[in-house]
Design a protein around this motif. Sequence first.
Motif: not given
Ligand code: BT5
Length: 327
Positions: A94, A122, A124, A127, A130, A189, A214
Amino acid sequence: MNIAVTHKLAKRLIESQSQAISGQQLADEFGISRTAIWKHIKELEEKGYTIESIKKKGYRIVAIPDTLEPLGIQTGLTTKRIGQKIEYVESCPSTQIIAHQLAQEGAPDGTVVLTETQTAGRGRLARKWDSAAQKGVWMSIILRPDVVPQKAPQFTLVTAVAVVRAIEEVTRLQPKIKWPNDILLNGKKCTGILTELQSDADGIQALIIGIGLNVNQEKKDFDPEVQEIATSLKLESGETVSRQKLVQSLLYYMEIYTQLYIEEGFGMLKILWESYSTTIGQPVRARMTNQTLEGIAEGITDDGVLQLRTADGKLHGIYSADIEMTN
Ligand code: BT5
């Protein structure tokens, strides 16, 4: 082979655009032999650059690979602070973990961490995020603003505005913001933001702002769990989008908007944020860790707190939640 010289050579060729530069001229400029220049050219070709070698005229760059390597990002970057230092790794668990570590080691304000793929990205509340290889922008930005910790959550909102502006600039898409940290295209999203904090008794030591965007995924590139809720810029626009251009634009807007927020407060940005919001004025369900509330999202405060009015007329201030539209 000195990789710094390879980078400088690429920068020189990119900046001269369509004008070819002779091997001799490059050799003179760099103070190395023509054979050495030729070796650096081969190195660039191996990295995916297309370089034309025109007889009697010299070398010309025709195409650069769309990687997130510092070279491609920093050539053409217009910022002064954010992205002057870029930490790039091809793969990592990450970028947040790397950024936290760098921040602890004293990395300067504006340091950016970029990767092609994450094995434990990861969101919030731990979670999963991807992060398909080479298809998105997986990035963390280290900021060291001189503000009180209470002002940290608004950085998520400021970042959301910067993401929307960058997507608008690079594509013809019109993204929307779902409070607090989702960017949506046609209700799906395309970006998530994760703001984390390192603080002590003296206040904020560092903010680590993670952005997962994405970009060029096809539907099959997403994990089955998110295929129905996620989308990419390519899926929505039908076109492959340059990740380099997107990062350059995003860093530019991050620089001006975070500066604006630090110097002037949230007022102006709030107006911009509201203009992009899908949440405000809508009936919503807000799921929090300890309770769920339904009502109308009336607005956000200057502190970024969502104002939710429930059927009994009460106004609730919500600091963090998962929001669903209920209309
Ligand atoms: C977020 O959390 O939306 C924050 C995501 C932040 C990711 C970035 S990538 C660079 C940096 N390094 C990391 O490890 N993280 C940050 P949240 O609101 O909790 O949404 C998470 C939810 O979004 C998951 O439970 C899925 O349902 C959905 N999800 C997971 N991967 C996704 C994707 N690639 N595109 C759209 N939705 C996704």
